[in-house]
Design a protein around this motif. Structure first.
Motif, PDB file in Angstrom:
ATOM      1  N   ILE A  83     -30.805   4.716 -22.711  1.00 45.72           N
ATOM      2  CA  ILE A  83     -29.359   4.897 -22.797  1.00 45.72           C
ATOM      3  C   ILE A  83     -28.910   6.072 -21.942  1.00 45.72           C
ATOM      4  N   PHE A  84     -29.675   7.175 -21.945  1.00 41.03           N
ATOM      5  CA  PHE A  84     -29.169   8.404 -21.328  1.00 41.03           C
ATOM      6  C   PHE A  84     -29.442   8.489 -19.831  1.00 41.03           C
ATOM      7  N   VAL A  85     -30.493   7.807 -19.337  1.00 41.25           N
ATOM      8  CA  VAL A  85     -30.869   7.985 -17.934  1.00 41.25           C
ATOM      9  C   VAL A  85     -29.790   7.407 -17.024  1.00 41.25           C
ATOM     10  N   LYS A  86     -29.443   8.168 -15.961  1.00 43.18           N
ATOM     11  CA  LYS A  86     -28.371   7.740 -15.051  1.00 43.18           C
ATOM     12  C   LYS A  86     -28.852   6.643 -14.116  1.00 43.18           C
ATOM     13  N   ASP A  87     -30.085   6.820 -13.594  1.00 48.67           N
ATOM     14  CA  ASP A  87     -30.625   5.852 -12.654  1.00 48.67           C
ATOM     15  C   ASP A  87     -30.959   4.572 -13.404  1.00 48.67           C
ATOM     16  N   LEU A  88     -30.322   3.471 -12.999  1.00 52.00           N
ATOM     17  CA  LEU A  88     -30.443   2.254 -13.808  1.00 52.00           C
ATOM     18  C   LEU A  88     -31.848   1.670 -13.759  1.00 52.00           C
ATOM     19  N   ILE A  89     -32.558   1.860 -12.631  1.00 51.70           N
ATOM     20  CA  ILE A  89     -33.923   1.307 -12.566  1.00 51.70           C
ATOM     21  C   ILE A  89     -34.824   2.024 -13.566  1.00 51.70           C
ATOM     22  N   SER A  90     -34.693   3.369 -13.670  1.00 54.13           N
ATOM     23  CA  SER A  90     -35.470   4.096 -14.686  1.00 54.13           C
ATOM     24  C   SER A  90     -35.082   3.629 -16.078  1.00 54.13           C
ATOM     25  N   ALA A  91     -33.773   3.409 -16.304  1.00 58.11           N
ATOM     26  CA  ALA A  91     -33.320   2.956 -17.623  1.00 58.11           C
ATOM     27  C   ALA A  91     -33.962   1.626 -17.979  1.00 58.11           C
ATOM     28  N   VAL A  92     -34.037   0.724 -16.993  1.00 57.54           N
ATOM     29  CA  VAL A  92     -34.602  -0.604 -17.266  1.00 57.54           C
ATOM     30  C   VAL A  92     -36.107  -0.500 -17.544  1.00 57.54           C
TER      31      VAL A  92
ATOM     32  N   THR B 195     -18.534   1.613 -24.982  1.00 57.80           N
ATOM     33  CA  THR B 195     -18.009   2.769 -24.253  1.00 57.80           C
ATOM     34  C   THR B 195     -18.435   2.853 -22.800  1.00 57.80           C
ATOM     35  N   ARG B 196     -19.579   2.279 -22.388  1.00 54.65           N
ATOM     36  CA  ARG B 196     -20.014   2.445 -21.003  1.00 54.65           C
ATOM     37  C   ARG B 196     -19.219   1.514 -20.078  1.00 54.65           C
ATOM     38  N   TYR B 197     -19.039   1.958 -18.832  1.00 48.37           N
ATOM     39  CA  TYR B 197     -18.273   1.168 -17.881  1.00 48.37           C
ATOM     40  C   TYR B 197     -19.155   0.346 -16.961  1.00 48.37           C
ATOM     41  N   ASN B 198     -20.422   0.723 -16.832  1.00 50.60           N
ATOM     42  CA  ASN B 198     -21.329  -0.023 -15.958  1.00 50.60           C
ATOM     43  C   ASN B 198     -21.793  -1.292 -16.671  1.00 50.60           C
ATOM     44  N   LEU B 199     -21.702  -2.431 -15.970  1.00 54.14           N
ATOM     45  CA  LEU B 199     -21.988  -3.703 -16.648  1.00 54.14           C
ATOM     46  C   LEU B 199     -23.461  -3.828 -17.025  1.00 54.14           C
ATOM     47  N   VAL B 200     -24.372  -3.308 -16.166  1.00 55.14           N
ATOM     48  CA  VAL B 200     -25.804  -3.394 -16.513  1.00 55.14           C
ATOM     49  C   VAL B 200     -26.093  -2.520 -17.726  1.00 55.14           C
ATOM     50  N   LYS B 201     -25.429  -1.357 -17.826  1.00 56.85           N
ATOM     51  CA  LYS B 201     -25.619  -0.493 -18.995  1.00 56.85           C
ATOM     52  C   LYS B 201     -25.161  -1.216 -20.261  1.00 56.85           C
ATOM     53  N   LYS B 202     -24.080  -1.977 -20.144  1.00 57.46           N
ATOM     54  CA  LYS B 202     -23.620  -2.763 -21.294  1.00 57.46           C
ATOM     55  C   LYS B 202     -24.679  -3.774 -21.717  1.00 57.46           C
TER      56      LYS B 202
END
Lengths: 176, 125
Positions: free
Chosen positions: A21-30, B30-37
């Motif tokens: 949830i917290f990591v900004k870089d989406l690849i790390s998040a995934v 709350t998040r705006y990025n679609l992948v984060k959703k």
């Protein structure tokens, strides 16, 4: 001893979820989400749900991560929003209230690992005791999935087929 | 209050479920990025499945694979198999719908050049 193992696994589960949830870089998040799936599979194997653990390790930790990564490589791999507007008040108030309400109701749930919980005494002993004489399969989960509920399992493939068709239609190249 | 706390401590599975479920839901809102959703959606799905499976656990029991096929079965010795069957299909269907969501994200990115909800809304006007 076993209790400590479970708490360790649950804390690892929460930490990897928080990382995703917290990591900004989406690849790390995934990738952290893949770790979360793997720890979830470990928890399930420990609870005795080995079939579910296999499926989660293959489909959740493997396939879902690959799908996420394929999407991210084709699009923007960074959450490039520097400042977020404050979250809506409704969410900030309603979600903790919902959480408190759920925890308040915890008293009415059967205890963790209770052999006399309603889910475990109603119909499941019948399946456990009779599935071998009915289906000649020692694995009760397979017996229920593929014998007693085989039609449901067959129709479930229609759902996956529909999802595949939807993906193919969404991702085809526009030729016009 | 102490009763309530001990009731929650005795059910660590339920506490974990509530935390991950609400957190994932909050991320979706709350998040705006679609992948984060979609990450939030995946957390919600798996937390519900985790709760269902954790109900099936019994103390001092093993996986629902019969140890002996000749002796009569003692149901106390095996975990409840029915939630496992339900969740097997739920996991696969959940990942299939997640795939559709990700395909939608890719299609949106191709059309609008962004995955941020507000930028997409701006371009839609």
């Amino acid at each position: 001893m076993t209790f400590a193992l479970e708490f360790t696994l649950l804390i690892l589960l929460l930490v990897t979820a928080a990382g995703a949830i917290f990591v900004k870089d989406l690849i790390s998040a995934v990738l952290l989400l893949g770790c979360y799936s793997f720890f979830l599979a470990l928890v399930w194997a420990w609870l005795g749900a080995v079939d579910v653990a296999f499926v989660e390790a293959v489909v959740g930790a493997g396939l879902a991560t690959v799908l996420f990564l394929l999407t991210l490589f084709g699009t923007a791999p960074k959450d490039n929003r520097l400042r977020r507007p404050p979250p809506p008040m409704a969410a900030v108030i309603a979600l903790p209230l919902l959480g408190i309400l759920l925890l308040y109701a915890a008293n009415d749930l059967p205890e963790f690992g209770d052999p006399g919980s309603p889910a475990s005494v109603h119909i499941s002993p019948t399946y456990l005791e009779q599935s071998y004489s009915d289906t000649r399969t020692p694995n009760v989960v397979t017996a229920v999935l593929m014998d007693y509920r085989s039609l449901d399992t067959m129709v479930e493939t229609v759902v996956i087929f529909a999802a595949g068709i939807a993906c193919a239609l969404l991702l085809r190249r526009q030729t016009s | 209050m102490a009763d309530l706390l001990s009731a929650v401590i005795q059910r660590p599975n339920f506490l974990t479920f509530v935390i991950i479920f609400l957190w994932g839901f909050y991320i979706m809102v709350t998040r705006y990025n679609l992948v984060k959703k979609l990450v939030g959606l995946y957390l919600v799905q798996t937390s519900v499945i985790y709760f269902l499976v954790s109900i099936s656990a019994k103390r001092n029991s093993t996986a629902p694979v019969l140890l002996s096929t000749t002796e009569p079965v003692q149901a106390m010795n095996y975990a409840n198999p029915l939630p496992h069957v339900l969740t097997l299909t739920a996991i696969v269907v959940g990942v299939a719908t997640l795939g559709v969501g990700l395909a939608l994200c890719a299609a949106i990115y191709r059309r609008y050049g962004s995955l941020d909800e507000e930028e997409i809304l701006k371009k839609l006007e």
